[in-house]
Scaffold this active site. Structure first.
Site, PDB file in Angstrom:
ATOM      1  N   TYR A 120      36.738  35.831  38.385  1.00  0.00           N
ATOM      2  CA  TYR A 120      36.924  34.460  37.916  1.00  0.00           C
ATOM      3  C   TYR A 120      37.320  34.476  36.443  1.00  0.00           C
ATOM      4  CZ  TYR A 120      34.423  32.806  42.122  1.00  0.00           C
ATOM      5  OH  TYR A 120      34.027  32.536  43.406  1.00  0.00           O
ATOM      6  N   HIS A 143      33.258  40.089  47.988  1.00  0.00           N
ATOM      7  CA  HIS A 143      33.983  38.826  47.820  1.00  0.00           C
ATOM      8  C   HIS A 143      34.925  38.532  48.984  1.00  0.00           C
ATOM      9  CE1 HIS A 143      35.602  36.054  44.379  1.00  0.00           C
ATOM     10  NE2 HIS A 143      35.473  35.402  45.519  1.00  0.00           N
TER      11      HIS A 143
END
Length: 326
Positions: free
Chosen positions: A57, A130
């Site tokens: 991110y 993820h």
């Protein structure tokens, strides 16, 4: 507010968690670092105690430097680190218009050390894969997770964007505590998987529980996001000309119930899923403190069973254009 247990662990959290991604990734030009830290600290004061981030991110600040979400979260939480459940993720790298996946044992080891440093902590409470890496079997990933738990670098692990077969295979090697998949009124295709999680004693963390903001009623078209190239919503189908028409049909239903409960559209959307499943925790995010407070209060709203059933009946007769749609 009701506390919900994470899998079979001794970790209990508020029924609404905090998605930190949007402060620096996918929701436009990153929030200035000190402002983002202040927002996260205010969220903790409100009662949020589940903070979710990921190593990938990142966003680009106006001066060209990189805004790293893990670094922001780590700085924000250091004074109350032991009072929260900290979650981060490995295995994804953004490469322009596509994602690259790497869940090899070597890469996992490299990633955990980087995340620990950026988050200023000696352990991660929930460590997520993820995305599924088609080059690595789930048993291999689970074995590394077992080792990291034994080494006390992580307390537990989870998988994001997982399917039932992968989940069962991984869970058989090292028990999975949580999964994190998309879920909202507009994205219900994982409901069978939620029931699998109930069977296995796994908590379902719902990301994008407000359909990337569509269920708030605050946005009206893709034009709302066109001025910022870093805002991924600018190309999402729920904000297209046809998508917004379908979204608005649902918002009419939600708005009537919002008036009945004296709540916001977002609160009703979150309360709906909390009322449907006792093993689900939504993790909405926002850059606005007042919206974070409103989202958190959704955990105190209990919809009547007949209201949940009414919404489900309406949803069964609706189709949506939504990002990630199946």
């Amino acid at each position: 507010m009701e506390k919900r247990r994470l899998g079979q662990t001794d970790m209990y959290v508020s029924s609404v968690g905090l998605g930190c991604m949007g402060l620096s990734h996918a929701s436009g030009t990153p929030t200035p670092k000190q402002e983002a830290i202040h927002i996260l600290q205010e969220a903790f004061r409100m009662g949020y105690n589940l903070f979710d981030t990921a190593e990938c991110y990142t966003g680009v600040n106006p001066d060209g430097t990189i805004s790293n979400n893990e670094e922001i979260v780590g700085e924000a939480i250091k004074d109350f680190r032991d009072e929260i459940v900290l979650c981060t993720k490995f295995g994804v790298t953004h490469k322009g218009d596509h994602l690259e996946f790497d869940s090899s044992p070597r890469k996992i080891r490299e990633s955990i050390e980087g995340s620990l440093k950026r988050l200023q902590t000696d352990h991660i409470d929930i460590y997520y894969q993820h995305r599924i890496d088609p080059k690595v079997e789930p048993e291999v990933v689970a074995e590394v997770m077992k080792e990291l738990i034994q080494e006390r670098k992580i307390k537990a692990w989870g998988i994001s964007e997982v399917n039932e077969d992968y989940l069962r295979r991984a869970h058989a090697v090292c028990p999975v505590t949580v999964i994190q998949n998309r879920y909202s009124m507009m994205a219900r295709w994982h409901e069978p998987l939620i029931k699998v999680c109930q069977e296995l004693g796994i908590t379902y963390i719902a990301f994008s529980p407000l359909a990337n903001g569509a269920l708030t009623g605050a946005y009206h078209s893709q034009a709302d996001f066109q001025n910022d190239q870093q805002d991924f919503r600018r190309n999402m189908p729920q904000y297209s000309e046809t998508g917004i028409v379908k979204t608005n049909q649902l918002l009419e239903v939600i708005s009537k119930m919002s008036e009945q409960y004296q709540a916001t559209n977002a609160q009703i959307s979150l309360a709906w899923m909390l009322g449907k499943f006792d093993n689900i925790i939504p993790i909405p995010g926002s850059r606005k403190i007042e919206r974070l407070a409103s989202n958190f209060e959704a955990g105190n709203i209990q919809l009547l069973d007949e209201d949940i059933q009414m919404i489900d009946h309406q949803l069964a007769n609706m189709e949506f254009e939504v990002f990630g749609g199946h």
